[in-house]
Design an enzyme around this catalytic site. Structure first.
Site, short mmCIF file in Angstrom:
data_model
loop_
_atom_site.label_atom_id
_atom_site.label_comp_id
_atom_site.label_asym_id
_atom_site.label_seq_id
_atom_site.Cartn_x
_atom_site.Cartn_y
_atom_site.Cartn_z
CG HIS A 1 46.81 92.48 -8.95
ND1 HIS A 1 45.99 92.69 -10.04
CD2 HIS A 1 48.07 92.43 -9.47
CE1 HIS A 1 46.72 92.76 -11.14
NE2 HIS A 1 47.99 92.62 -10.82
CG HIS B 1 36.00 88.75 -7.20
ND1 HIS B 1 36.09 88.29 -8.48
CD2 HIS B 1 36.07 90.12 -7.29
CE1 HIS B 1 36.21 89.31 -9.32
NE2 HIS B 1 36.20 90.44 -8.62
CD GLU B 2 35.73 92.85 -4.62
OE1 GLU B 2 36.72 93.60 -4.75
OE2 GLU B 2 34.85 92.73 -5.50
CG HIS C 1 40.26 93.05 -7.12
ND1 HIS C 1 40.72 93.13 -8.41
CD2 HIS C 1 38.91 92.89 -7.22
CE1 HIS C 1 39.70 93.01 -9.26
NE2 HIS C 1 38.60 92.86 -8.56
#
Length: 695
Positions: free
Chosen positions: A485, A478-479, A482
């Site tokens: 992104h 999940h991290e 980011h």
């Protein structure tokens, strides 16, 4: 310029841009005492730059107004980025003192820019002239103009002088209270760690986790004991492993009571924050803070948020009640006549799952070693999707010895940025997991991205492997979503870089990236026994995949309880905010009851007194963002499946249409460009087992 904002001496580490690769701050040279003078100098420098823009006699243009504003404040940005990355992950007393001193100054600095009537008039004059001339701007510039005008309006530039004066005071106080809440919470979490002196109580805790607990106890002066340090959410990962019911109760009680009294009581701070945010919303013309937040997000209105949460809650609670009945039966086998308690849930959920699916999470951990998950899972999936490769840079250092630095290369071998990983928990590190940016990608400034991921995994003794739970594996993916992104951003303006998107959109790419942890090809690559090298048994992998929906009633209910609690606090009018700290628990109980999510055995993922997202981390009235973003995520997972799944062509399309565009476009338009239509909620309902019940 006052004596507190003198120009930096030439020898100061921030007196010049870093000459390290990609502008990585030189943490070898940086000391705590460097930050405050550099922050003050950065604020003074930007105020001078903004004053020059606002007083420019030339006709306003994109270049001398919008782009000049984008170029301003580079010193402040360099210093603040480094400071907040370091203070979040290594919050020493010295850094805490700097944060306490600088928080109100930064709030006042922001107000000085966004309440500058001259600057606002210049931007409005530019917009009017462009409209009158029929000038068509490039899409990213048009969006920048729109967002700049919106920011001025939301900052209160149209208010009277008296209201602006009150607004400035509110913003300064909010910033200080945000920082204070974080300090209290960190100190309270450290103080609430559970000390175990009888090893028999640790029955069920694997050897590596036991060794980490012993090491944590020794570090705090408790030689020969074991210390269970608390994680940020209510539920603690050890609860699924500990067989001793009394110790489970002690651990969860310590978690649930953080901040509710004593030396580290957070209640006065959070009540002041709720009241001030409510007052600010009224000043700015909104009914309440939740309306103020939603108006600038993809949700559009607090009513839309309320409708979605209300649609999901009854179905989630119904599923949680069914799960509770199964766990109650399993509990009775061990403790006849006992009632299921919140501290029993994780343990007996694991027991039921093991009985139904022959899946024991403790058995999985030896196959989930951090290095292997990172290299052959997280990085491998990024290579398959985007062509990225990663090389550790041992010549570069982070803000703490635990931090590792990787250079990231595109498919053609071009270096595109740096990725820093900081995995282990420390007493001075705030709880949870998060991503930061040290350098924002921007072609206007010629800068490439430098991003940081933080987790809070217990550190094993030297020489022993870091074995993860499955939840920690998902958090790592999940991290890194980011991080992608930020790393794959391809924008012109720094304010549009990477994760600079609405709060209820920013979790979307990170949640999409979680899907690759479950992908059979990726899972087979990283799920390998750390000692024998044997792959995880095929039957276990199949069972793990089949069990994805297990426990969704609990997971959805505890999340929704927190999201609804957040909304309840931030829908209050200023005069309705409790004034007595003893009323906090009563308000929370009423809010959960009124929302229909007051299950005794399923406490909120965060209770009010330790809800750092909404009182210390920028998610006030925005915790709904995770499930709002999950609508887009689940729909995008279907898009990947419809187009062949783990294929480079799909990764390139996701990169070009969404990740690379950052905040340079209306985010929902970026989604439409990828999906070809507006998002649908049905994939989310199906994923969480709510499809039939939520109709």
């Amino acid at each position: 310029m006052t004596s507190e904002a003198l120009p930096l001496d030439a020898a100061h580490p921030f007196a010049r841009a870093s000459d390290l690769p990609y502008g990585l701050p030189d943490f070898r040279e940086l000391r705590e005492e460097h930050y405050l003078p550099a922050l003050r100098a950065g604020m003074a420098e930007q105020r001078a730059e903004v004053d020059a823009i606002a007083s420019d006699p030339a006709e306003p243009t994109v270049e001398n107004t919008l782009e000049a504003l984008e170029r301003s404040g580079r010193l402040l940005h360099r210093v603040a980025s480094a400071f907040y990355v370091q203070s979040g992950a290594e919050s020493t007393p010295g850094l805490q003192a700097v944060e306490e001193a600088v928080a109100p100054l930064l709030a006042a600095h922001s107000d000085a820019i966004w309440l500058d009537g001259r600057l606002h008039a210049r931007v409005e004059a530019l917009a009017a002239r462009l409209e009158a001339d029929g000038t068509e701007l490039a899409p990213d510039t048009a969006w920048l103009l729109h967002r700049t005008r919106t920011r001025f309006a939301r900052a209160g530039v149209g208010l009277s002088d008296a209201d602006q004066e009150r607004l400035r005071a509110i913003n300064t106080e909010i910033t200080s209270l945000d920082a204070a809440f974080g300090r209290l919470l960190l100190a309270g979490a450290n103080a609430a760690a559970v000390l175990v002196t009888d090893e028999a109580e640790l029955d069920g805790l694997p050897d590596d986790a036991r060794a980490a607990a012993a090491q944590a106890a020794t570090a705090r002066g408790h030689e020969g004991a074991w210390l269970i340090e608390l994680q940020l959410p209510t539920q603690q990962s050890v609860l699924s492993l500990l067989r001793d019911r009394g110790l489970r109760e002690r651990v969860l009680t310590a978690s649930l009571t953080r901040g509710a009294g004593g030396e580290h009581d957070t209640r006065r701070t959070l009540l002041d924050l709720v009241r001030l945010r409510a007052e600010r919303a009224r000043l700015l013309g909104f009914e309440h803070h939740a309306a103020y937040v939603a108006a600038d997000a993809t949700a559009g209105s607090a009513q839309a948020v309320e409708a979605m949460l209300a649609r999901l809650a009854p179905a989630a609670v119904a599923n949680a009640r069914e799960e509770a009945a199964d766990l109650e039966r399993a509990l009775q086998a061990d403790h006849p006549g006992a009632s299921l308690e919140p501290w029993d849930w994780s343990f007996y959920a694991g027991r039921v799952r093991q009985e139904r699916r022959a899946l024991d999470e403790a058995q999985l951990r030896p196959y989930l070693e951090l290095e292997r998950v990172l290299a052959d899972g997280v990085f491998h999936a990024a290579h398959l999707l985007y062509g990225l490769t990663f090389a550790e840079r041992h010549d570069l250092v982070g803000y703490h010895p635990d931090v590792r630095v990787f250079e990231v290369f595109d498919a053609d071998g071009t270096g595109i940025g740096l990725f820093l990983g900081d995995w282990w928990t420390r007493p001075a590190k705030r709880g949870g997991a998060w991503m930061n940016s040290l350098v924002d990608q921007s072609t206007l400034l010629g800068e490439a991205p430098v991003v940081v991921n933080n987790l809070n995994v217990p550190r094993p003794p030297a020489g022993q492997p870091t074995l993860l739970t499955w939840d920690e594996v998902i958090t790592l993916f999940h991290e890194f979503g980011h991080a992608l992104h930020g790393l794959l951003s391809a924008v012109r303006y720094p304010s549009q870089s990477g994760t600079s998107v609405p709060r209820d959109f920013v979790e979307f790419p990170s949640q999409v990236n979680e899907m690759w942890a479950w992908h059979p090809e990726v899972l087979r690559s990283f799920a390998v026994h750390h000692e024998t090298g044997e792959p995880m048994p095929t039957a276990w992998v199949e069972t793990l995949l089949a069990a994805r929906q297990d426990g969704e009633g609990f997971a959805t209910t505890e999340y929704l309880a927190a999201a609804l609690l957040d909304q309840a606090w931030y829908r209050l009018a200023p005069q309705d905010v409790p004034t007595d700290v003893e009323e906090v628990e009563a308000f929370e109980a009423r809010a959960l009851r009124d929302a229909g999510v007051d299950l005794r055995t399923v406490p909120p993922r965060y209770r009010t007194t330790y809800f750092n997202h909404i009182f210390g981390s920028g998610y006030s009235a925005g915790y709904y963002a995770y499930i709002w973003s999950e609508v887009l995520d689940a729909d995008t997972v279907e898009w990947f499946a419809e187009n062949g799944g783990l294929r480079r062509e799909n990764g390139d399309a996701f990169r070009a249409r969404l990740l690379g565009r950052g905040g340079s476009i209306d985010p929902l338009q970026a989604f439409r460009d990828l999906r070809g239509r507006d998002p649908r909620i049905e994939p989310l309902l199906a994923r969480r087992g709510l499809l039939r019940a939520a109709r």
